[in-house]
Design an enzyme around this catalytic site. Sequence first.
Site, PDB file in Angstrom:
ATOM      1  N   ALA A   3     -15.828  14.295   4.148  1.00 52.00           N
ATOM      2  CA  ALA A   3     -15.537  13.388   3.016  1.00 52.00           C
ATOM      3  C   ALA A   3     -15.221  12.116   3.144  1.00 52.00           C
ATOM      4  CB  ALA A   3     -15.039  14.011   1.781  1.00 52.00           C
ATOM      5  N   MET A   4     -15.098  11.053   2.287  1.00 53.59           N
ATOM      6  CA  MET A   4     -14.228   9.914   2.470  1.00 53.59           C
ATOM      7  C   MET A   4     -13.518   9.383   1.541  1.00 53.59           C
ATOM      8  SD  MET A   4     -13.820   7.278   4.858  1.00 53.59           S
ATOM      9  CE  MET A   4     -12.995   5.948   3.915  1.00 53.59           C
TER      10      MET A   4
ATOM     11  N   GLU B 298      -8.684  14.150   0.405  1.00 56.74           N
ATOM     12  CA  GLU B 298      -9.243  13.016   0.226  1.00 56.74           C
ATOM     13  C   GLU B 298      -8.509  12.302  -1.153  1.00 56.74           C
ATOM     14  OE1 GLU B 298     -10.979  11.847   2.288  1.00 56.74           O
ATOM     15  OE2 GLU B 298     -11.620  13.815   3.073  1.00 56.74           O
TER      16      GLU B 298
ATOM     17  N   HIS C 277      -5.299  11.022   0.028  1.00 52.65           N
ATOM     18  CA  HIS C 277      -5.248   9.864   0.850  1.00 52.65           C
ATOM     19  C   HIS C 277      -4.980   8.386  -0.175  1.00 52.65           C
ATOM     20  CE1 HIS C 277      -6.328  10.221   4.883  1.00 52.65           C
ATOM     21  NE2 HIS C 277      -7.548  10.848   4.538  1.00 52.65           N
TER      22      HIS C 277
ATOM     23  N   GLU D  82      -4.032  10.120   8.964  1.00 53.70           N
ATOM     24  CA  GLU D  82      -4.678  11.511   8.993  1.00 53.70           C
ATOM     25  C   GLU D  82      -3.903  12.556   9.137  1.00 53.70           C
ATOM     26  OE1 GLU D  82      -7.339  11.695   7.624  1.00 53.70           O
ATOM     27  OE2 GLU D  82      -8.458   9.801   7.954  1.00 53.70           O
TER      28      GLU D  82
END
Length: 840
Positions: free
Chosen positions: A246-247, A282, A285, A304
């Site tokens: 995923a992003m 995600e 983040h 990360e």
Amino acid sequence: PLEIFLSDYTPPAYLVDTVDLTFKLDPTATRVLSKIAFRPNPDAVDKTFYLHGEQLKLISATIDGKDAQAKVTDLGLTAQAPDAPFIWEAEVEISPSTNTALEGLYMSKGMYCTQCEAEGFRKITYYPDRPDVMGVFTVTIEGSEKVKLSNGNDLGDGKWHDPWPKPAYLFALVAGDLVNLHDTFTTKSGRHVDLNIYVRDGDLHKTAFGMDALKRSMTWDEEVYGREYDLDLFNIVAVDDFNMGAMENKGLNIFNSSAVLASPDTSTDGNFARIETIIAHEYFHNWTGNRITCRDWFQLCLKEGLTVFRDQQFSGDTRGHAVERINDVLQLRARQFREDNGPLAHPVRPESFVEINNFYTATVYEKGAEVIGMLKTLIGDDAYYKGCELYFTRHDGQACTIEDWLKCFEDTTGRDLTQFKLWYQQAGTPRVKVGESYKDGTYTLTFTQSTPATPGQDTKDPRVIPIAVGLLNDAGEEIQATRICEVTDEIHKFRFTGLDAKPVPSINRGFSAPIILERDQSNEERAFLLAHDTDPFNKWESGRALGRDVLVRMVTEDATPDQAYLDALEAVARDDTLAPDFKALCFSGPSNDDIQQALVDAGVTPDPTKIFLASQTFNLSISQSLQDLLPRIYAEMQIDGPYRPVAEDMGKRDWGNAALAMLSRLDGGAQAAKQFATADNMTQQLSALGCLLRAEVGEEQNQAFYDQWKNDRLVMDKWFSMQVMFAKLDAAPKMAKALTEHPDFDMTNPNRFRAVFGALAGNTAGFHSPDGSGYALLADWLIKLDAKNPQTAARMSTAYETWKRYDADRQGMMRDALERIKAAPKLSGDLSEMVTRILN
Ligand code: B3K
Ligand code: ZN
């Protein structure tokens, strides 16, 4: 290809204030219009105006309305720009439907989507595509699609505005005929946030769990790190063709559908747990990555490692810390230790790279997370959260370095973290030899650390290593609670005084440091710790070490499993104080790779075939010795009522299915066939199928499974992968080859490609078939895939990274496979960097 060095970093020549993008969508001729407000960077050294750009057709470019007279190469352009603020305007044409690399703007089953991290934005338009250039984006999407999404807030009519300055790698766009699950969340300060998960028609029933996980993640980050969400909207989109999990694009996370879609019928417990973790990751983040990002890609672990650490904390809080830790360490050893111990070893913060996509590794992610965990252990919880708070306030809105991060903890604790920083700079897994002595009530532990040479780093300095130690007496009582031994020298002694007798030490509790302990430990002591250690990690670890020792002797001395080990396992099985998921882990047995490592350490060349056969005997012996107990365990672990993806039920299914696997080695699959026939959820159905395939009696069920699920892409991935995973020895490459000829095999879909070839690489005895067929098959397909999708091809080439471990024949065949890849015409920079490093 150009090698890029951390030490060559220079600030950008120009900074960006605002970016206006208009997309006129078309599958083969999308027009992208950009209007960018630039200003000179006062800190710049090199003043050249340079924009990255790849595979773009430049239609026009102006600076303050006049032709920019840009000089264009394959990688970007330069132009004469004023030494004052100016407006850049450009129009380019791109072709999303032919973009099979799945980087930049591409199409997946009729929908448009993007993947920009790390350097994909340059395939969308000309831009300073580096994370230290941050701008405020406004986006207009023109097209007939029902749903058109980008970052930030929805202004209507396909127009979007993201108020938070961001680097281009966090840009995202999605357009397609999608449907969505909607929900809301109110942040602790009262902000109302709309939440959506967008999917293709037909997948809506698989979105509820993801939504719930998202809301729990939002609450957790508020409670544990004090981090609140900062937009009125948070969107997730599921995409079938995606290179990774995923992003975290700002406000518009894009997910591999396998990492978000879940339903009891189609997803296993493992899938549910993974989805929960990735959604959390995600989402987290948003602060550790987006609000504070990386100055350059060498600092990747800044976002990360920290974000993995945070998702591990979250999963531990959600599902139980003991089992979470054991699973994280299993992963770390299987992927990161393997990497750190071979030709691809690199520091958590690398010093150079050719293709940054090759550095989204277990070392940057998982070892990066271990480093954060050690920092927390060394300075304590309070100081850790204080330091984080300082990091969030001091660096909000900035693009930072590891130095910035560490400085926050130096400033809050007054501690010098120079030696600690070596964890970011030195590659290789430290080995710590343990010596012990006892005299007059004083027990002394002597730790001696060393780290083997790794590519480009021949010698290493001693690191600071927090080793958690507890002591037990011989009645199995804890006489010294966990204490952190801070090893800072090459040889470092720690004394424990006032003891009545020589204690039994429990060392590196909770796996407090990612190291390899070297210690002559007797099997009696291991069995003792398995029975008595109060630290769940070391309790499990002791059982694991016992099993490894048994298996190693089975391989090297043709020994048979010893009764003491079987008795110890039986005691675990009968112990009602232990949680079912923990028991299942105790029975999971050492992996083929574990045994290989142990053999290499003992100076023996591992033979995967031999190890596989020994493991069969090993598992059969365990099943036989527990024969009478298994039906009862199995029966007790069955759950009445509907499937729930909660830790308690998952644990029962884990342990129940471990019992089923053992039973299946004795009953020819009879019980598994029953379970397969009556299963009402994927966890039960798939584990039964696995048992049947392993017993080589599952043909009928395998066909039934296909017929039942042939229209579900994610379940079909499991079907492809199971058959390769459970094929024996050289049947595995044959099976993989046959499956590539199946009408449902599609090499352009990374999930499907990985289902077959990831399973082949993971089937150690199959991949290393003595005839070399596994090596050759993978090489054929990596060459084919590289022409379409270099990123995934490069990633999968790590299957060969252990090639120097094996006998001369296998080494020769693996080298041939690697050389053949290297010589392939038009090899990508991605794959070429990987095979070159692996061969060196
Ligand atoms: N940041 C992305 C990974 C991007 C990989 C680019 N090759 C997902 C993540 O770690 O959350
Ligand atoms: Zn991440």
